[in-house]
Design a protein around this motif. Structure first.
Motif, PDB file in Angstrom:
ATOM      1  N   ALA A  72      22.541  12.329 -20.463  1.00 60.13           N
ATOM      2  CA  ALA A  72      23.885  12.429 -21.033  1.00 60.13           C
ATOM      3  C   ALA A  72      24.614  11.091 -21.056  1.00 60.13           C
ATOM      4  O   ALA A  72      25.282  10.758 -22.038  1.00 60.13           O
ATOM      5  CB  ALA A  72      24.709  13.447 -20.246  1.00 60.13           C
ATOM      6  N   ASN A  73      24.492  10.300 -20.001  1.00 60.77           N
ATOM      7  CA  ASN A  73      25.288   9.077 -19.884  1.00 60.77           C
ATOM      8  C   ASN A  73      24.638   7.836 -20.464  1.00 60.77           C
ATOM      9  O   ASN A  73      25.340   6.886 -20.810  1.00 60.77           O
ATOM     10  CB  ASN A  73      25.638   8.814 -18.419  1.00 60.77           C
ATOM     11  CG  ASN A  73      26.555   9.854 -17.847  1.00 60.77           C
ATOM     12  OD1 ASN A  73      27.163  10.631 -18.567  1.00 60.77           O
ATOM     13  ND2 ASN A  73      26.644   9.902 -16.547  1.00 60.77           N
ATOM     14  N   ILE A  74      23.328   7.801 -20.538  1.00 64.40           N
ATOM     15  CA  ILE A  74      22.650   6.607 -21.027  1.00 64.40           C
ATOM     16  C   ILE A  74      21.964   6.878 -22.362  1.00 64.40           C
ATOM     17  O   ILE A  74      22.272   6.252 -23.371  1.00 64.40           O
ATOM     18  CB  ILE A  74      21.624   6.084 -19.988  1.00 64.40           C
ATOM     19  CG1 ILE A  74      22.284   5.817 -18.639  1.00 64.40           C
ATOM     20  CG2 ILE A  74      20.894   4.852 -20.530  1.00 64.40           C
ATOM     21  CD1 ILE A  74      23.404   4.788 -18.651  1.00 64.40           C
ATOM     22  N   ILE A  75      21.059   7.804 -22.391  1.00 63.60           N
ATOM     23  CA  ILE A  75      20.255   8.018 -23.597  1.00 63.60           C
ATOM     24  C   ILE A  75      21.090   8.611 -24.723  1.00 63.60           C
ATOM     25  O   ILE A  75      21.081   8.102 -25.840  1.00 63.60           O
ATOM     26  CB  ILE A  75      19.019   8.864 -23.264  1.00 63.60           C
ATOM     27  CG1 ILE A  75      18.150   8.073 -22.272  1.00 63.60           C
ATOM     28  CG2 ILE A  75      18.245   9.224 -24.525  1.00 63.60           C
ATOM     29  CD1 ILE A  75      17.000   8.819 -21.691  1.00 63.60           C
ATOM     30  N   ALA A  76      21.833   9.665 -24.450  1.00 58.38           N
ATOM     31  CA  ALA A  76      22.626  10.303 -25.506  1.00 58.38           C
ATOM     32  C   ALA A  76      23.773   9.417 -25.988  1.00 58.38           C
ATOM     33  O   ALA A  76      24.216   9.552 -27.126  1.00 58.38           O
ATOM     34  CB  ALA A  76      23.166  11.645 -25.021  1.00 58.38           C
ATOM     35  N   GLN A  77      24.245   8.510 -25.154  1.00 54.89           N
ATOM     36  CA  GLN A  77      25.357   7.637 -25.528  1.00 54.89           C
ATOM     37  C   GLN A  77      24.903   6.383 -26.279  1.00 54.89           C
ATOM     38  O   GLN A  77      25.728   5.675 -26.852  1.00 54.89           O
ATOM     39  CB  GLN A  77      26.137   7.217 -24.279  1.00 54.89           C
ATOM     40  CG  GLN A  77      26.776   8.368 -23.538  1.00 54.89           C
ATOM     41  CD  GLN A  77      27.798   9.109 -24.371  1.00 54.89           C
ATOM     42  OE1 GLN A  77      28.596   8.512 -25.070  1.00 54.89           O
ATOM     43  NE2 GLN A  77      27.768  10.429 -24.315  1.00 54.89           N
ATOM     44  N   ALA A  78      23.612   6.103 -26.262  1.00 53.95           N
ATOM     45  CA  ALA A  78      23.100   4.923 -26.959  1.00 53.95           C
ATOM     46  C   ALA A  78      23.186   5.139 -28.473  1.00 53.95           C
ATOM     47  O   ALA A  78      23.159   6.271 -28.956  1.00 53.95           O
ATOM     48  CB  ALA A  78      21.653   4.660 -26.553  1.00 53.95           C
ATOM     49  N   GLU A  79      23.294   4.030 -29.184  1.00 52.22           N
ATOM     50  CA  GLU A  79      23.355   4.106 -30.640  1.00 52.22           C
ATOM     51  C   GLU A  79      22.082   4.749 -31.190  1.00 52.22           C
ATOM     52  O   GLU A  79      21.045   4.718 -30.538  1.00 52.22           O
ATOM     53  CB  GLU A  79      23.491   2.693 -31.228  1.00 52.22           C
ATOM     54  CG  GLU A  79      24.788   2.015 -30.890  1.00 52.22           C
ATOM     55  CD  GLU A  79      24.846   0.593 -31.433  1.00 52.22           C
ATOM     56  OE1 GLU A  79      24.259   0.334 -32.503  1.00 52.22           O
ATOM     57  OE2 GLU A  79      25.473  -0.243 -30.774  1.00 52.22           O
ATOM     58  N   PRO A  80      22.132   5.277 -32.391  1.00 48.46           N
ATOM     59  CA  PRO A  80      20.923   5.831 -32.990  1.00 48.46           C
ATOM     60  C   PRO A  80      19.913   4.722 -33.307  1.00 48.46           C
ATOM     61  O   PRO A  80      20.271   3.560 -33.444  1.00 48.46           O
ATOM     62  CB  PRO A  80      21.412   6.481 -34.281  1.00 48.46           C
ATOM     63  CG  PRO A  80      22.894   6.474 -34.232  1.00 48.46           C
ATOM     64  CD  PRO A  80      23.319   5.472 -33.206  1.00 48.46           C
ATOM     65  N   GLY A  81      18.661   5.122 -33.437  1.00 48.55           N
ATOM     66  CA  GLY A  81      17.618   4.217 -33.905  1.00 48.55           C
ATOM     67  C   GLY A  81      17.263   3.100 -32.950  1.00 48.55           C
ATOM     68  O   GLY A  81      17.527   3.160 -31.747  1.00 48.55           O
TER      69      GLY A  81
END
Length: 196
Positions: A72-81
């Motif tokens: 939730a805090n790192i992967i999902a918040q990262a920009e797409p692609g």
């Protein structure tokens, strides 16, 4: 005797899980007894069994929570692609992450111990890790994330191993150099990935 509502019990349980997550990542599973984990949460040992059936139950619950938090805090918040993958790599292989294991990813901090845990804990770990991996794979191959699943898992393995090594070194400069090389290696792998 004071009676607390179900909301208080949920909040207390979550406080135990969160403080246990930090302690486990700092001191390890074997190095964290129930008394210490409960003291961290500001509770007595006697309160433990009102929330968990056993230490193994707490460990499995905490690992699941830590992986959800990572996702939730790192992967999902990262920009797409690809830009998001680079953000993830640079965060993971940063001096801040190396120096603050209690606030970081459970993979580099606990992998060796999780491998020795009961099957139920390993299953919780596998389930939580696959959710994180899916987020990374979706950035690698947006139109077919399942095709990049093993490659995303390999990338995470490379990063976790590099972070573990960097934490074990007493030579700060060598540790910093290792992290920098790890970033270059991961980005090179991702660059090659984009051309396949």
């Amino acid at each position: 005797m004071v009676r607390y509502g179900s909301e208080h019990k949920r909040e207390t349980r979550q406080r135990i899980i969160e403080t246990a997550g930090r302690r486990l990542k700092r001191d390890g599973i074997d190095g964290s007894g129930v008394a210490t984990l409960m003291k961290d949460a500001g509770l007595t040992n006697g309160a433990f069994y009102a929330h968990f059936a056993s230490k193994d139950d707490l460990i499995a619950t905490t690992i699941a929570d830590q992986l959800r938090t990572l996702t939730a805090n790192i992967i999902a918040q990262a920009e797409p692609g690809p830009a998001g993958l680079e953000q993830i790599v640079r965060w993971y292989l940063s001096a801040d992450h190396r120096d603050n294991p209690g606030d970081g990813c459970p993979n580099a901090a606990l992998l060796d111990e999780i491998g020795r845990c009961a099957d139920a804990t390993k299953q919780v770990y596998t389930d939580g890790l696959l959710v994180a991996i899916e987020g990374m794979a979706a950035r690698m191959a947006p139109h077919d994330p399942s095709s990049a699943r093993v490659k995303a898992l390999s990338l995470l393995g490379m990063m976790a191993g590099t972070l573990q090594l960097s934490r074990a070194l007493t030579d700060r400069r060598l540790s910093d150099d290792l992290l920098e090389q790890g970033v270059r290696n991961a980005l090179a792998l991702l660059g090659a990935e984009q051309h396949i």
